[in-house]
Write a protein that holds these residues in place. Structure first.
Motif, mmCIF file in Angstrom:
data_model
loop_
_atom_site.group_PDB
_atom_site.id
_atom_site.type_symbol
_atom_site.label_atom_id
_atom_site.label_comp_id
_atom_site.label_asym_id
_atom_site.label_seq_id
_atom_site.Cartn_x
_atom_site.Cartn_y
_atom_site.Cartn_z
ATOM 1 N N GLU A 1 0.849 -1.190 0.000
ATOM 2 C CA GLU A 1 0.000 0.000 0.000
ATOM 3 C C GLU A 1 0.889 1.245 0.000
ATOM 4 O O GLU A 1 1.902 1.278 0.686
ATOM 5 C CB GLU A 1 -0.889 0.006 1.252
ATOM 6 C CG GLU A 1 -2.048 -0.967 1.188
ATOM 7 C CD GLU A 1 -3.042 -0.643 0.077
ATOM 8 O OE1 GLU A 1 -3.326 0.535 -0.136
ATOM 9 O OE2 GLU A 1 -3.505 -1.595 -0.588
ATOM 10 N N ARG A 2 0.510 2.249 -0.790
ATOM 11 C CA ARG A 2 1.248 3.509 -0.709
ATOM 12 C C ARG A 2 0.601 4.437 0.325
ATOM 13 O O ARG A 2 1.092 5.516 0.608
ATOM 14 C CB ARG A 2 1.284 4.205 -2.074
ATOM 15 C CG ARG A 2 2.042 3.428 -3.137
ATOM 16 C CD ARG A 2 2.434 4.346 -4.270
ATOM 17 N NE ARG A 2 2.472 3.697 -5.564
ATOM 18 C CZ ARG A 2 3.536 3.075 -6.072
ATOM 19 N NH1 ARG A 2 4.641 3.024 -5.395
ATOM 20 N NH2 ARG A 2 3.484 2.529 -7.278
ATOM 21 N N GLY A 3 -0.548 4.012 0.814
ATOM 22 C CA GLY A 3 -1.178 4.772 1.903
ATOM 23 C C GLY A 3 -2.388 5.568 1.466
ATOM 24 O O GLY A 3 -2.643 5.757 0.277
ATOM 25 N N GLN A 4 -3.133 5.991 2.478
ATOM 26 C CA GLN A 4 -4.400 6.695 2.218
ATOM 27 C C GLN A 4 -4.187 8.037 1.541
ATOM 28 O O GLN A 4 -4.980 8.451 0.709
ATOM 29 C CB GLN A 4 -5.123 6.927 3.542
ATOM 30 C CG GLN A 4 -6.020 5.766 3.922
ATOM 31 C CD GLN A 4 -6.793 6.042 5.197
ATOM 32 O OE1 GLN A 4 -6.616 7.090 5.826
ATOM 33 N NE2 GLN A 4 -7.624 5.103 5.580
ATOM 34 N N THR A 5 -3.092 8.724 1.901
ATOM 35 C CA THR A 5 -2.863 10.053 1.313
ATOM 36 C C THR A 5 -2.635 9.926 -0.196
ATOM 37 O O THR A 5 -3.044 10.783 -0.972
ATOM 38 C CB THR A 5 -1.656 10.762 1.961
ATOM 39 O OG1 THR A 5 -0.552 9.867 1.931
ATOM 40 C CG2 THR A 5 -1.956 11.192 3.384
ATOM 41 N N TYR A 6 -1.979 8.838 -0.591
ATOM 42 C CA TYR A 6 -1.726 8.605 -2.020
ATOM 43 C C TYR A 6 -3.034 8.321 -2.751
ATOM 44 O O TYR A 6 -3.278 8.868 -3.829
ATOM 45 C CB TYR A 6 -0.747 7.436 -2.190
ATOM 46 C CG TYR A 6 -0.391 7.131 -3.625
ATOM 47 C CD1 TYR A 6 0.348 8.031 -4.392
ATOM 48 C CD2 TYR A 6 -0.785 5.932 -4.222
ATOM 49 C CE1 TYR A 6 0.673 7.753 -5.703
ATOM 50 C CE2 TYR A 6 -0.461 5.643 -5.544
ATOM 51 C CZ TYR A 6 0.274 6.561 -6.275
ATOM 52 O OH TYR A 6 0.585 6.271 -7.585
ATOM 53 N N ALA A 7 -3.883 7.496 -2.123
ATOM 54 C CA ALA A 7 -5.190 7.187 -2.729
ATOM 55 C C ALA A 7 -5.997 8.483 -2.891
ATOM 56 O O ALA A 7 -6.619 8.714 -3.939
ATOM 57 C CB ALA A 7 -5.937 6.177 -1.873
ATOM 58 N N ALA A 8 -5.954 9.337 -1.867
ATOM 59 C CA ALA A 8 -6.693 10.608 -1.924
ATOM 60 C C ALA A 8 -6.107 11.517 -3.005
ATOM 61 O O ALA A 8 -6.844 12.179 -3.753
ATOM 62 C CB ALA A 8 -6.639 11.301 -0.561
#
Ligand SMILES: Cc1cc2nc3c(=O)[nH]c(=O)nc-3n(C[C@H](O)[C@H](O)[C@H](O)COP(=O)(O)OP(=O)(O)OC[C@H]3O[C@@H](n4cnc5c(N)ncnc54)[C@H](O)[C@@H]3O)c2cc1C
Length: 167
Positions: A43-50
């Protein structure tokens, strides 16, 4: 750049759209130390998804200017960034078309197919031109180093004239 693809040769309508636009690597720098592919899932993380969602929505806003209400017709979308290109195809800073050439310093950005190491040759999009046609031309240039340009071109021309090849 926007393109639409049909699923089967005999299909009348496309059911998917691909859109490509520019993105600087600096924009994805906060996640530069992550690595994620289907084979090596991370996962690259939630900030990346956002971040990706925000970018996708900007593109869809632009699309809606040409195709009003197209947003309502979208079932799902997938996004890739320079990090995807970097992780999948190993390009420097996620470049899509290989190394940038500088028209003002052409010799400094020229990559020769021949190296100073015996039997080590380069080919591909960073050599000459990007794209499917570009890398085919690069392939010919590299093979010419091994076989000789005249010999190779004669073979290519003959291959396109089957009757000559038979003689
Ligand atoms: C999203 C996208 C859409 C495109 N659409 C088009 C299009 O419609 N038409 C067109 O003409 N061009 C298109 N292109 C450009 C085209 O795909 C490229 O210019 C072309 O594929 C480059 O070919 P190449 O052989 O130089 O490099 P690549 O096809 O990138 O091949 C390099 C290979 O080397 C492998 N590799 C990298 N590092 C290592 C390592 N350390 N060890 C072992 N293997 C390694 C990679 O995994 C990859 O398989 C597109 C590119 C992208 C990213």
């Amino acid at each position: 750049m926007m393109s639409m693809g049909i699923k089967k040769e005999n299909a009348i309508y496309g059911d998917n759209i691909t859109i490509m636009t520019y993105m600087r690597f600096e924009e994805v720098e906060p996640w530069a130390d992550t690595f994620n592919t289907v084979a090596h899932k991370n996962e690259r993380g939630q900030t990346y998804a956002a971040f990706k969602k925000e970018k996708a929505e900007i593109i869809i806003d632009e699309l809606e200017k040409k195709f009003p209400n197209i947003r309502d017709c979208i079932q799902d979308y997938y996004t890739s960034s320079p990090l995807s290109y970097r992780d999948y195809i190993g390009t420097n800073r996620g470049s899509m078309y290989g190394y940038a050439k500088d028209v003002n310093k052409s010799m400094q950005s020229f990559i020769s197919p021949k190296t100073k190491i015996d039997n080590l040759l380069f080919t591909g999009q960073s050599l000459n031109m990007h794209g499917i046609l570009g890398v085919t031309i690069s392939g010919v240039i590299t093979c010419s180093e091994l076989l000789g340009q005249d010999y190779l071109l004669e073979k290519i021309i003959a291959a396109n004239q089957p009757e000559k090849l038979e003689n």
